[in-house]
Design a protein around this motif. Sequence first.
Motif, PDB file in Angstrom:
ATOM      1  N   GLU A 175      -4.825   9.490   2.272  1.00 53.50           N
ATOM      2  CA  GLU A 175      -4.463   8.090   2.074  1.00 53.50           C
ATOM      3  C   GLU A 175      -3.684   7.558   3.267  1.00 53.50           C
ATOM      4  OE1 GLU A 175      -4.097   7.575  -2.757  1.00 53.50           O
ATOM      5  OE2 GLU A 175      -2.466   8.584  -1.676  1.00 53.50           O
ATOM      6  N   MET A 215       1.878   9.940  -1.920  1.00 56.44           N
ATOM      7  CA  MET A 215       0.634   9.655  -1.215  1.00 56.44           C
ATOM      8  C   MET A 215       0.045  10.949  -0.687  1.00 56.44           C
ATOM      9  SD  MET A 215       1.305   6.093   0.866  1.00 56.44           S
ATOM     10  CE  MET A 215      -0.454   5.938   1.174  1.00 56.44           C
ATOM     11  N   TYR A 225       0.814  -1.219   0.000  1.00 55.77           N
ATOM     12  CA  TYR A 225       0.000   0.000   0.000  1.00 55.77           C
ATOM     13  C   TYR A 225       0.850   1.272   0.000  1.00 55.77           C
ATOM     14  CZ  TYR A 225      -3.540   3.393   1.423  1.00 55.77           C
ATOM     15  OH  TYR A 225      -4.379   4.475   1.482  1.00 55.77           O
TER      16      TYR A 225
END
Length: 522
Positions: free
Chosen positions: A138, A134, A129
Amino acid sequence: MKRHLYNIFFTVVAGMAVLCGSCTHEDTDISPVSSGIAVNMSIETEANDGIQSGTDSENAIERLRVYAYRSEKQVGYYYSSNSSAISNFWMDLEIPAGTGNVDVDFYVIANEHVCWNSPGGEMASGSAYFREKMTKKELEDFHFAERRLPATGGTTLLLPMSVKVTKILNTDNVNSAAGTGTHDGHHQLQENALKFELIRCVSKLEMYFAKGAECGLTVNSIVLQKEGICDWAYVTEPTEEMLKNIPHTFTNELTLLEEPAVIEKILLEGEMSGAELDRYVNVLETTPFYLFENYYGADDTNTPGDANGYKLTVSYTLDGAPGTKDIYLPPTKRNTIYRVLNWVPRDGVVSVVYTVVDWDDSAGDAVVDFVYPEGYSFTPFFAGDVPDRFSTEVCFSDDSSKEITTRFKFRMPSGTMSWTPSLGNGDSNQFEVKVYKNYNTAQQEEVSYPVPTGDTEYVIEIRARQSLLQAGIEHPEVEFCIRTRLWGLENIALPINRNEDWPWMTETKKDSHIKITQGLDL
């Protein structure tokens, strides 16, 4: 309480990149241009000594990610899986020097690779992930369902850690000397190092037990009931609303203690208040259990609270007799230790008390006080309100109207416990005790015990069962006390004689026990 696990120091280096055909001024002025800030970062782990310290795996960092944002724009990223290099490194920030004070939001995340989510779930596991680019949202939305050993290797089950904090960087206060190498053309910020503290994303549960003398105690199992189990935990610290909305959909309980633990630690009744933690044994010491943050919980260990709060069920054997006890935990927070202490005497399990401490509070032995219930009322009951006639001596008579009994008024406010009167030691078979409500009224009613707590005032009456001649005892005596009931068995005696208003038999019990004697027959 202070937290001191991981201190991250940022030495901020501000400057401007070397652009084609450009150079720095010969004086100390730095013009605002589209250049970067290089950050010198070092991570130090303070020594964890004493009983509150973490284990090696609870303190270790194998991987580290650092994200930096100016408002919603990402201005920096650093990643390392080299644990030996995490102690000191450089990070570039895309913030121009000479632009005054700048707010920078830092997100520091450690050991994300052990964060695991179910295959096919709504969110990938940590290693799949997290990436270089980012958004804040998130990062804040990422949650994990379990901790697992990383598929890429490693044998230690680590704890995820994080911190998010805003720092103000003064980009005008820079060193005119430029850096070299990969940070060529950048300039050091002339301010003290920026300090960050990583905290663990989970809490820790510890279950301590000690027993009274001359009894055998085995803790057979400890189970976390499914109703309180949270589906996930967040890596970064969540808002209250996010915590409230974590689902609780588990269909199976979790067994925390799979092998029975024989308890050998002994505490006497007079020793339990103020006893140090090492007087107990932590049955989860070799198999530690970590709790996800839970917004819901109970106000007391013995009373159910929120439906989604953590509930532990302890299965135990006391002198060969099996039993179970439900223990309710408070709302749990990250980086916190929840210690549940249980003292089990011969006549039953006594208090269940939890303490909540910072995981990294000051080192040293922890002293635990068992707190007696407050607010109860215990006074003599005078026949005709004549105080000078009160006595702890009872006398038997064939005519019940002539017998002399000892009576007390007692009220225990609503709370966690029921209570029961108790006669023990000495000639207990020669006496009996009864509890009444609405005493000396047309609605008088004998009450069975344990007696529930509440606003009702009860009368406790102690009388002789038989004459001295029948008993064959010259001077019968017995100890009377009132015990709270927590585990379904009699337990801790309330200090009803703490002012020593009445006689006692045993010196170590004089604050909680009253001596009742039998006089001549009437």
